[in-house]
Scaffold this motif. Structure first.
Motif, short mmCIF file in Angstrom:
data_model
loop_
_atom_site.label_atom_id
_atom_site.label_comp_id
_atom_site.label_asym_id
_atom_site.label_seq_id
_atom_site.Cartn_x
_atom_site.Cartn_y
_atom_site.Cartn_z
N GLY A 53 0.79 -1.23 0.00
CA GLY A 53 0.00 0.00 0.00
C GLY A 53 0.82 1.27 0.00
O GLY A 53 0.27 2.36 -0.18
N ALA A 54 2.12 1.15 0.19
CA ALA A 54 2.97 2.34 0.22
C ALA A 54 3.14 2.93 -1.18
O ALA A 54 3.28 2.19 -2.15
N GLU A 55 3.11 4.24 -1.26
CA GLU A 55 3.38 4.95 -2.51
C GLU A 55 4.86 5.31 -2.55
O GLU A 55 5.38 5.91 -1.61
N VAL A 56 5.53 4.92 -3.61
CA VAL A 56 6.97 5.14 -3.70
C VAL A 56 7.28 5.95 -4.96
O VAL A 56 6.56 5.88 -5.96
N GLU A 57 8.34 6.69 -4.88
CA GLU A 57 8.81 7.48 -6.01
C GLU A 57 9.84 6.67 -6.81
O GLU A 57 10.32 5.63 -6.38
N LYS A 58 10.18 7.18 -7.98
CA LYS A 58 11.18 6.52 -8.82
C LYS A 58 12.52 6.48 -8.09
O LYS A 58 12.97 7.49 -7.55
N GLY A 59 13.15 5.31 -8.07
CA GLY A 59 14.44 5.15 -7.42
C GLY A 59 14.37 4.84 -5.94
O GLY A 59 15.41 4.69 -5.29
N ALA A 60 13.17 4.70 -5.38
CA ALA A 60 13.04 4.44 -3.94
C ALA A 60 13.55 3.05 -3.59
O ALA A 60 13.44 2.11 -4.38
N LEU A 61 14.11 2.91 -2.40
CA LEU A 61 14.63 1.62 -1.92
C LEU A 61 13.47 0.78 -1.39
O LEU A 61 12.67 1.23 -0.57
N LEU A 62 13.38 -0.49 -1.87
CA LEU A 62 12.30 -1.39 -1.47
C LEU A 62 12.78 -2.46 -0.49
O LEU A 62 12.10 -2.75 0.49
N ALA A 63 13.92 -3.08 -0.78
CA ALA A 63 14.41 -4.17 0.07
C ALA A 63 15.93 -4.28 -0.10
O ALA A 63 16.50 -3.77 -1.08
N VAL A 64 16.56 -4.96 0.86
CA VAL A 64 18.03 -5.08 0.88
C VAL A 64 18.40 -6.52 1.17
O VAL A 64 17.82 -7.16 2.06
N LEU A 65 19.38 -7.04 0.42
CA LEU A 65 19.94 -8.36 0.69
C LEU A 65 21.12 -8.24 1.66
O LEU A 65 21.72 -7.16 1.80
N ASP A 66 21.46 -9.35 2.30
CA ASP A 66 22.69 -9.40 3.08
C ASP A 66 23.86 -9.25 2.11
O ASP A 66 24.08 -10.10 1.24
N PRO A 67 24.67 -8.17 2.22
CA PRO A 67 25.69 -7.89 1.18
C PRO A 67 27.02 -8.58 1.41
O PRO A 67 28.00 -8.27 0.72
N THR A 68 27.11 -9.52 2.36
CA THR A 68 28.41 -10.09 2.71
C THR A 68 29.11 -10.73 1.52
O THR A 68 30.30 -10.48 1.25
#
Length: 356
Positions: free
Chosen positions: A74-89
């Protein structure tokens, strides 16, 4: 003789006065209905929802474990917005390894460059061999290629690290999450659904038989289920070619003529289908009187409050209604119940319209 005549006249007068005047015929209350002409045939009413015409199913470009979700459904997001992040190890380790290889190759390239310069100087003074100069120049070119490759590996590792973050490529509304934090996902696996709210459409499921025989002039009226005053018309954009095996329905997507502000994504709607037909009149079956092989209705004279019978021709009938071919005009009122006890010219009291 004169006296007897007077007495006879008096008796006659008394007899005339003693006769009772006839009682007026009682006014009968009746249910009535106003005749209306119908020029559209209803093909049904179906429930549906407002959906976005364009939706994107987004996923990560690298595998890994989801560390966190940044936004909710339901969230409204703009272009380029961050949605999710992986473990970057893993990606960070790959970047460090690529940077180490680059440093090693850069050192080799510096040595190869110095050796080639030295062999060139010796050859120019006449004390160096051509073969040694050729080997040094070949080593320099090989090392240069390895340096370019190492730099490309570092850039690729940086890209892989950036891909551990899922960003939007357009503004939209998050409509669904298909993965949770802690879940391991593969490359391209659907993680989140993003809808573009600028173009909306109505989506309904039609019975397969109706979808196959829709007339070309069919009219779709789309209204909100909570407020039917909010409505618009629509046209078919596409109908699924195959029916769903469980429900035997085909999904239809409708392009809206206008998009009211109340038609937000997910809004429940009702869609009424109708098509143009030759004008006809529909009355309740209780308005008919069939006697002596004739079918008639009772028409009310609204000025004199009386009723008169009128013969009509029937097109078709069902358990509750009848379709007439002429015999009565739109705007006239007819008796809708109790027609078998009426008489021509009888006074009536007209009640409110009866339900059809």
């Amino acid at each position: 003789m004169k006296r007897s005549s007077v007495v006879l006249a008096a008796c006659l007068l008394l007899m005339a006065c003693s006769k009772e005047d006839p009682a007026p015929e009682p006014v009968r209350p009746v249910l009535s209905i106003e005749v209306k002409s119908e020029d559209h045939e209803s093909l049904g009413r179906f429930a549906g929802t407002i959906q976005a015409r364009y939706e994107s199913n987004l996923g990560f470009r690298v595998p890994g474990r989801i560390a966190r979700r940044v936004v909710d459904v339901g969230a409204e997001v703009e272009k380029g917005a961050l949605l999710a992040v992986l473990d970057p190890t893993d990606q960070q380790n790959q970047l460090r390894a690529a940077q180490g290889d680059l440093a090693r190759v850069q050192a080799q390239w510096i040595n190869a460059q110095a050796n080639a310069r030295r062999q060139q100087e010796l050859f120019n003074r006449g004390v160096g061999a051509q073969a040694q100069l050729d080997i040094a120049q070949t080593d320099l070119k090989t090392t240069q290629a390895s340096l370019d490759q190492a730099r490309a590996s570092v850039n690729q590792a940086k890209d892989q690290l950036n891909y551990s973050e899922l960003h939007t490529d357009h503004a939209g509304i998050v409509t669904a999450w298909n993965a949770e934090a802690g879940q391991v996902v593969s490359v391209g696996q659907q993680v989140v659904t993003l809808a573009r709210p600028d173009i909306k459409e109505a989506v309904i499921d039609l019975p397969a038989g109706l979808a196959e025989r829709l007339p070309p002039d069919v009219v779709f009226r789309v209204a909100g289920q909570m407020d039917e005053q909010v409505s618009t018309t629509a046209s078919v954009r596409e109908i699924e070619p195959q029916a769903q095996s469980a429900t035997r329905t085909r999904r239809a997507r409708l392009t809206l003529a206008q998009t009211p502000a109340a038609f937000r994504l997910g809004t429940a709607i009702s869609v009424t289908l109708s098509s143009a037909i030759a004008p006809r009149i529909e009355l309740p079956l209780s308005a008919l009187q069939e006697t002596d092989g004739k079918t008639r209705i009772w028409v009310i004279d609204t000025q004199n409050q009386t009723v008169q019978p009128r013969d009509v021709a029937i097109i078709s009938r069902d358990a509750n209604t009848v379709l007439l071919h002429g015999g009565v005009k739109p705007g006239e009122r007819v008796v809708s119940a109790g027609v078998n006890s009426l008489k021509p010219g009888q006074k009536v009291k007209v009640d409110e319209d009866s339900p059809r």
